[in-house]
Motif scaffolding. Sequence first.
Motif, PDB file in Angstrom:
ATOM      1  N   PHE A 149      -2.656  51.229 -15.021  1.00 28.70           N
ATOM      2  CA  PHE A 149      -3.908  51.080 -14.275  1.00 28.70           C
ATOM      3  C   PHE A 149      -3.690  51.388 -12.800  1.00 28.70           C
ATOM      4  N   GLY A 150      -2.550  50.963 -12.260  1.00 30.82           N
ATOM      5  CA  GLY A 150      -2.254  51.260 -10.861  1.00 30.82           C
ATOM      6  C   GLY A 150      -2.205  52.753 -10.598  1.00 30.82           C
ATOM      7  N   MET A 151      -1.573  53.508 -11.502  1.00 30.13           N
ATOM      8  CA  MET A 151      -1.493  54.957 -11.338  1.00 30.13           C
ATOM      9  C   MET A 151      -2.861  55.605 -11.496  1.00 30.13           C
ATOM     10  N   SER A 152      -3.632  55.158 -12.493  1.00 34.28           N
ATOM     11  CA  SER A 152      -4.950  55.770 -12.724  1.00 34.28           C
ATOM     12  C   SER A 152      -5.917  55.460 -11.588  1.00 34.28           C
ATOM     13  N   ILE A 153      -5.836  54.253 -11.035  1.00 38.18           N
ATOM     14  CA  ILE A 153      -6.702  53.906  -9.904  1.00 38.18           C
ATOM     15  C   ILE A 153      -6.312  54.719  -8.672  1.00 38.18           C
ATOM     16  N   SER A 154      -5.010  54.974  -8.504  1.00 36.17           N
ATOM     17  CA  SER A 154      -4.561  55.832  -7.397  1.00 36.17           C
ATOM     18  C   SER A 154      -5.138  57.233  -7.535  1.00 36.17           C
ATOM     19  N   VAL A 155      -5.101  57.769  -8.766  1.00 37.52           N
ATOM     20  CA  VAL A 155      -5.684  59.085  -9.019  1.00 37.52           C
ATOM     21  C   VAL A 155      -7.179  59.064  -8.742  1.00 37.52           C
ATOM     22  N   PHE A 156      -7.849  57.973  -9.115  1.00 38.66           N
ATOM     23  CA  PHE A 156      -9.291  57.827  -8.890  1.00 38.66           C
ATOM     24  C   PHE A 156      -9.628  57.915  -7.398  1.00 38.66           C
ATOM     25  N   PHE A 157      -8.896  57.175  -6.565  1.00 38.62           N
ATOM     26  CA  PHE A 157      -9.182  57.178  -5.131  1.00 38.62           C
ATOM     27  C   PHE A 157      -8.817  58.522  -4.487  1.00 38.62           C
ATOM     28  N   ILE A 158      -7.762  59.154  -4.977  1.00 38.30           N
ATOM     29  CA  ILE A 158      -7.398  60.470  -4.437  1.00 38.30           C
ATOM     30  C   ILE A 158      -8.478  61.495  -4.784  1.00 38.30           C
ATOM     31  N   SER A 159      -9.045  61.393  -5.997  1.00 36.63           N
ATOM     32  CA  SER A 159     -10.110  62.330  -6.381  1.00 36.63           C
ATOM     33  C   SER A 159     -11.366  62.105  -5.533  1.00 36.63           C
ATOM     34  N   LEU A 160     -11.675  60.842  -5.215  1.00 35.40           N
ATOM     35  CA  LEU A 160     -12.803  60.562  -4.321  1.00 35.40           C
ATOM     36  C   LEU A 160     -12.554  61.154  -2.938  1.00 35.40           C
ATOM     37  N   PHE A 161     -11.331  60.991  -2.453  1.00 34.80           N
ATOM     38  CA  PHE A 161     -10.966  61.562  -1.158  1.00 34.80           C
ATOM     39  C   PHE A 161     -11.085  63.083  -1.187  1.00 34.80           C
ATOM     40  N   MET A 162     -10.653  63.684  -2.311  1.00 31.87           N
ATOM     41  CA  MET A 162     -10.744  65.135  -2.458  1.00 31.87           C
ATOM     42  C   MET A 162     -12.200  65.588  -2.401  1.00 31.87           C
ATOM     43  N   GLY A 163     -13.086  64.876  -3.126  1.00 28.77           N
ATOM     44  CA  GLY A 163     -14.491  65.251  -3.135  1.00 28.77           C
ATOM     45  C   GLY A 163     -15.130  65.153  -1.766  1.00 28.77           C
TER      46      GLY A 163
END
Length: 266
Positions: A149-163
Amino acid sequence: MSAEGGTAGYIQHHLTNLVVCADSAKVDGVCKGFWSFHLDTLLVSGVLGLVVFGLMAMLASKASAGIPSKGQNFVEMVVGLVDQQVRDTFHGRSALVTPLAITIFVWVFVMNAMDLIPVDFLPFVAQKVTGNEHLPFKFVPTTDPNLTFGMSISVFFISLFMGLKVKGLGHFMHEVFTVPFGAKLAPVNFLFRVVEEIARPISLSLRLFGNMYAGEMVFILIALLGLYQLPLALPWELFHILIITLQAFVFMMLTIVYMSMAAESH
Protein backbone atom coordinates in the motif's frame (compact mmCIF):
# COMPACT_ATOMS: atom_id res chain seq x y z
CA MET A 1 12.15 -25.37 12.74
CA SER A 2 9.38 -26.10 15.19
CA ALA A 3 6.93 -23.68 16.71
CA GLU A 4 4.70 -24.12 19.71
CA GLY A 5 1.06 -24.80 18.94
CA GLY A 6 1.52 -27.44 16.24
CA THR A 7 0.62 -26.74 12.62
CA ALA A 8 -1.50 -23.66 13.40
CA GLY A 9 1.25 -22.20 15.58
CA TYR A 10 3.89 -22.86 12.93
CA ILE A 11 1.86 -21.10 10.24
CA GLN A 12 0.94 -18.18 12.49
CA HIS A 13 4.56 -17.74 13.54
CA HIS A 14 5.70 -17.46 9.92
CA LEU A 15 2.96 -14.98 9.04
CA THR A 16 3.52 -12.66 12.02
CA ASN A 17 5.50 -9.44 11.63
CA LEU A 18 8.01 -8.09 14.13
CA VAL A 19 6.10 -5.04 15.35
CA VAL A 20 7.50 -2.18 17.43
CA CYS A 21 5.59 0.84 18.69
CA ALA A 22 5.43 3.51 21.33
CA ASP A 23 3.69 2.79 24.63
CA SER A 24 0.81 5.03 23.57
CA ALA A 25 0.08 2.68 20.65
CA LYS A 26 -0.15 -0.44 22.83
CA VAL A 27 -3.41 -2.07 23.83
CA ASP A 28 -3.01 -4.67 26.59
CA GLY A 29 0.70 -4.77 25.86
CA VAL A 30 0.18 -5.46 22.13
CA CYS A 31 0.96 -2.94 19.38
CA LYS A 32 -2.38 -2.03 17.82
CA GLY A 33 -2.19 1.72 17.38
CA PHE A 34 -1.63 3.59 14.13
CA TRP A 35 2.04 4.33 14.87
CA SER A 36 3.08 0.69 14.88
CA PHE A 37 6.05 -0.22 12.70
CA HIS A 38 6.74 -3.57 11.09
CA LEU A 39 10.45 -3.61 11.79
CA ASP A 40 11.16 -6.71 9.68
CA THR A 41 9.52 -5.17 6.59
CA LEU A 42 11.41 -1.91 7.03
CA LEU A 43 14.78 -3.60 7.62
CA VAL A 44 14.60 -6.17 4.82
CA SER A 45 13.23 -3.78 2.19
CA GLY A 46 15.72 -1.08 3.19
CA VAL A 47 18.74 -3.39 3.16
CA LEU A 48 17.71 -4.92 -0.18
CA GLY A 49 17.25 -1.46 -1.68
CA LEU A 50 20.63 -0.25 -0.45
CA VAL A 51 22.42 -3.37 -1.67
CA VAL A 52 20.87 -3.68 -5.14
CA PHE A 53 20.87 0.02 -6.02
CA GLY A 54 24.31 0.50 -4.48
CA LEU A 55 25.57 -2.33 -6.68
CA MET A 56 23.91 -0.82 -9.76
CA ALA A 57 25.43 2.58 -8.97
CA MET A 58 28.86 1.00 -8.56
CA LEU A 59 28.57 -0.81 -11.89
CA ALA A 60 27.37 2.41 -13.56
CA SER A 61 30.39 4.31 -12.22
CA LYS A 62 32.69 1.67 -13.71
CA ALA A 63 30.81 1.35 -17.01
CA SER A 64 33.02 1.13 -20.06
CA ALA A 65 32.35 1.85 -23.71
CA GLY A 66 34.68 -1.01 -24.54
CA ILE A 67 34.14 -4.63 -23.57
CA PRO A 68 31.55 -4.56 -20.76
CA SER A 69 31.69 -6.82 -17.73
CA LYS A 70 28.99 -9.42 -17.07
CA GLY A 71 27.50 -7.21 -14.37
CA GLN A 72 27.39 -4.20 -16.70
CA ASN A 73 25.79 -6.34 -19.41
CA PHE A 74 23.07 -7.51 -17.01
CA VAL A 75 22.28 -4.02 -15.70
CA GLU A 76 22.20 -2.60 -19.23
CA MET A 77 19.83 -5.38 -20.27
CA VAL A 78 17.43 -4.62 -17.39
CA VAL A 79 17.60 -0.86 -17.97
CA GLY A 80 17.11 -1.31 -21.71
CA LEU A 81 14.10 -3.58 -21.17
CA VAL A 82 12.40 -1.12 -18.83
CA ASP A 83 13.29 1.88 -21.00
CA GLN A 84 11.72 0.20 -24.03
CA GLN A 85 8.51 -0.45 -22.09
CA VAL A 86 8.39 3.23 -21.10
CA ARG A 87 8.93 4.34 -24.70
CA ASP A 88 6.14 2.05 -25.91
CA THR A 89 3.63 3.00 -23.18
CA PHE A 90 4.37 6.53 -21.99
CA HIS A 91 3.75 9.02 -24.80
CA GLY A 92 4.67 12.18 -22.94
CA ARG A 93 8.06 13.67 -22.17
CA SER A 94 9.37 13.27 -18.62
CA ALA A 95 12.74 12.53 -17.05
CA LEU A 96 10.96 10.93 -14.08
CA VAL A 97 9.11 7.95 -15.55
CA THR A 98 12.01 5.73 -16.66
CA PRO A 99 13.99 6.00 -13.37
CA LEU A 100 10.76 5.42 -11.44
CA ALA A 101 9.93 2.34 -13.51
CA ILE A 102 13.46 0.92 -13.11
CA THR A 103 13.35 1.51 -9.35
CA ILE A 104 9.99 -0.20 -8.98
CA PHE A 105 10.80 -3.21 -11.15
CA VAL A 106 14.19 -3.95 -9.58
CA TRP A 107 13.14 -3.27 -5.99
CA VAL A 108 9.88 -5.25 -6.17
CA PHE A 109 11.69 -8.13 -7.89
CA VAL A 110 14.42 -8.47 -5.23
CA MET A 111 11.83 -8.20 -2.43
CA ASN A 112 9.73 -10.89 -4.12
CA ALA A 113 12.82 -13.04 -4.62
CA MET A 114 13.21 -13.41 -0.84
CA ASP A 115 10.34 -15.87 -1.17
CA LEU A 116 12.70 -18.31 -2.93
CA ILE A 117 14.81 -18.77 0.22
CA PRO A 118 13.60 -21.76 2.31
CA VAL A 119 10.97 -20.50 4.74
CA ASP A 120 12.76 -21.76 7.86
CA PHE A 121 16.32 -20.71 7.02
CA LEU A 122 16.35 -16.94 7.61
CA PRO A 123 13.97 -17.03 10.62
CA PHE A 124 16.25 -19.68 12.18
CA VAL A 125 19.30 -17.45 11.62
CA ALA A 126 17.49 -14.44 13.11
CA GLN A 127 16.47 -16.43 16.17
CA LYS A 128 20.01 -17.69 16.74
CA VAL A 129 21.50 -14.22 16.33
CA THR A 130 19.02 -12.61 18.74
CA GLY A 131 18.80 -15.55 21.12
CA ASN A 132 15.00 -15.38 20.98
CA GLU A 133 13.56 -18.70 19.77
CA HIS A 134 10.08 -17.23 19.40
CA LEU A 135 11.07 -14.09 17.48
CA PRO A 136 8.61 -13.41 14.63
CA PHE A 137 10.34 -12.12 11.51
CA LYS A 138 8.89 -12.07 7.97
CA PHE A 139 11.61 -11.93 5.34
CA VAL A 140 9.36 -11.29 2.31
CA PRO A 141 8.42 -7.58 2.47
CA THR A 142 5.82 -7.82 -0.29
CA THR A 143 3.72 -10.22 1.84
CA ASP A 144 3.08 -7.21 4.10
CA PRO A 145 0.13 -5.08 2.84
CA ASN A 146 1.62 -2.05 4.60
CA LEU A 147 4.53 -2.06 2.16
CA THR A 148 2.50 -2.72 -0.98
CA PHE A 149 0.00 0.00 0.00
CA GLY A 150 2.87 2.36 0.76
CA MET A 151 4.33 1.83 -2.72
CA SER A 152 0.96 2.13 -4.47
CA ILE A 153 0.07 5.31 -2.58
CA SER A 154 3.47 6.76 -3.55
CA VAL A 155 2.69 5.99 -7.19
CA PHE A 156 -0.75 7.59 -6.73
CA PHE A 157 0.69 10.88 -5.45
CA ILE A 158 3.41 10.94 -8.12
CA SER A 159 0.75 10.48 -10.82
CA LEU A 160 -1.25 13.39 -9.35
CA PHE A 161 1.90 15.50 -9.38
CA MET A 162 2.52 14.45 -12.99
CA GLY A 163 -1.00 15.47 -14.02
CA LEU A 164 -0.78 18.87 -12.33
CA LYS A 165 2.69 19.55 -13.72
CA VAL A 166 1.89 18.60 -17.31
CA LYS A 167 -1.65 20.02 -17.58
CA GLY A 168 -1.65 22.81 -15.07
CA LEU A 169 -4.26 23.27 -12.34
CA GLY A 170 -6.92 24.74 -14.65
CA HIS A 171 -6.77 21.99 -17.27
CA PHE A 172 -6.52 19.29 -14.58
CA MET A 173 -9.65 20.49 -12.77
CA HIS A 174 -11.46 20.89 -16.10
CA GLU A 175 -10.89 17.20 -16.81
CA VAL A 176 -12.00 16.20 -13.32
CA PHE A 177 -15.40 17.89 -13.73
CA THR A 178 -16.09 17.42 -17.47
CA VAL A 179 -14.83 13.93 -18.37
CA PRO A 180 -16.53 11.77 -19.54
CA PHE A 181 -20.10 13.19 -19.60
CA GLY A 182 -19.50 16.90 -20.12
CA ALA A 183 -19.87 19.96 -17.89
CA LYS A 184 -23.62 19.49 -17.33
CA LEU A 185 -22.95 16.33 -15.29
CA ALA A 186 -20.01 17.75 -13.34
CA PRO A 187 -20.97 16.11 -9.99
CA VAL A 188 -21.24 12.69 -11.66
CA ASN A 189 -17.92 13.18 -13.44
CA PHE A 190 -16.29 14.18 -10.16
CA LEU A 191 -17.70 11.11 -8.38
CA PHE A 192 -16.48 8.79 -11.12
CA ARG A 193 -13.03 10.40 -10.99
CA VAL A 194 -12.79 9.95 -7.21
CA VAL A 195 -13.77 6.27 -7.47
CA GLU A 196 -11.28 5.74 -10.28
CA GLU A 197 -8.42 7.40 -8.40
CA ILE A 198 -9.11 5.49 -5.19
CA ALA A 199 -9.40 2.16 -7.01
CA ARG A 200 -5.94 2.46 -8.59
CA PRO A 201 -3.74 2.28 -5.48
CA ILE A 202 -6.02 -0.31 -3.86
CA SER A 203 -5.93 -2.67 -6.84
CA LEU A 204 -2.21 -2.07 -7.44
CA SER A 205 -1.27 -2.94 -3.87
CA LEU A 206 -3.67 -5.84 -3.32
CA ARG A 207 -2.63 -7.54 -6.55
CA LEU A 208 1.01 -7.71 -5.47
CA PHE A 209 0.23 -8.53 -1.85
CA GLY A 210 -2.30 -11.24 -2.69
CA ASN A 211 -0.05 -13.10 -5.10
CA MET A 212 3.00 -12.98 -2.85
CA TYR A 213 1.06 -13.86 0.31
CA ALA A 214 -0.51 -16.86 -1.41
CA GLY A 215 2.88 -18.00 -2.69
CA GLU A 216 4.41 -17.71 0.78
CA MET A 217 1.52 -19.67 2.25
CA VAL A 218 2.10 -22.50 -0.24
CA PHE A 219 5.80 -22.63 0.72
CA ILE A 220 4.85 -22.80 4.42
CA LEU A 221 2.37 -25.63 3.81
CA ILE A 222 4.96 -27.53 1.78
CA ALA A 223 7.52 -27.07 4.57
CA LEU A 224 5.12 -28.83 6.96
CA LEU A 225 5.71 -32.05 5.00
CA GLY A 226 9.23 -32.30 6.42
CA LEU A 227 11.45 -34.72 4.50
CA TYR A 228 8.70 -35.33 1.94
CA GLN A 229 8.60 -31.71 0.75
CA LEU A 230 11.27 -31.92 -1.99
CA PRO A 231 9.05 -33.35 -4.80
CA LEU A 232 6.65 -30.42 -4.30
CA ALA A 233 9.06 -27.68 -3.22
CA LEU A 234 11.32 -27.78 -6.28
CA PRO A 235 8.57 -27.49 -8.95
CA TRP A 236 6.83 -24.74 -6.97
CA GLU A 237 10.14 -22.93 -6.52
CA LEU A 238 10.76 -22.97 -10.28
CA PHE A 239 7.20 -21.86 -11.04
CA HIS A 240 7.46 -19.13 -8.40
CA ILE A 241 10.41 -17.58 -10.24
CA LEU A 242 7.92 -16.76 -13.00
CA ILE A 243 5.42 -15.36 -10.47
CA ILE A 244 7.86 -13.01 -8.73
CA THR A 245 9.13 -11.70 -12.07
CA LEU A 246 5.64 -11.27 -13.49
CA GLN A 247 4.39 -9.43 -10.40
CA ALA A 248 7.32 -7.00 -10.50
CA PHE A 249 6.70 -6.46 -14.22
CA VAL A 250 2.94 -5.89 -13.74
CA PHE A 251 3.51 -3.40 -10.91
CA MET A 252 6.00 -1.53 -13.10
CA MET A 253 3.76 -1.54 -16.19
CA LEU A 254 0.71 -0.29 -14.30
CA THR A 255 2.83 2.50 -12.84
CA ILE A 256 3.88 3.52 -16.36
CA VAL A 257 0.26 3.37 -17.52
CA TYR A 258 -0.87 5.58 -14.62
CA MET A 259 1.87 8.08 -15.42
CA SER A 260 0.84 8.06 -19.07
CA MET A 261 -2.84 8.58 -18.19
CA ALA A 262 -1.89 11.48 -15.94
CA ALA A 263 0.17 13.15 -18.66
CA GLU A 264 -2.28 12.65 -21.53
CA SER A 265 -5.15 15.01 -22.22
CA HIS A 266 -8.68 13.79 -22.94
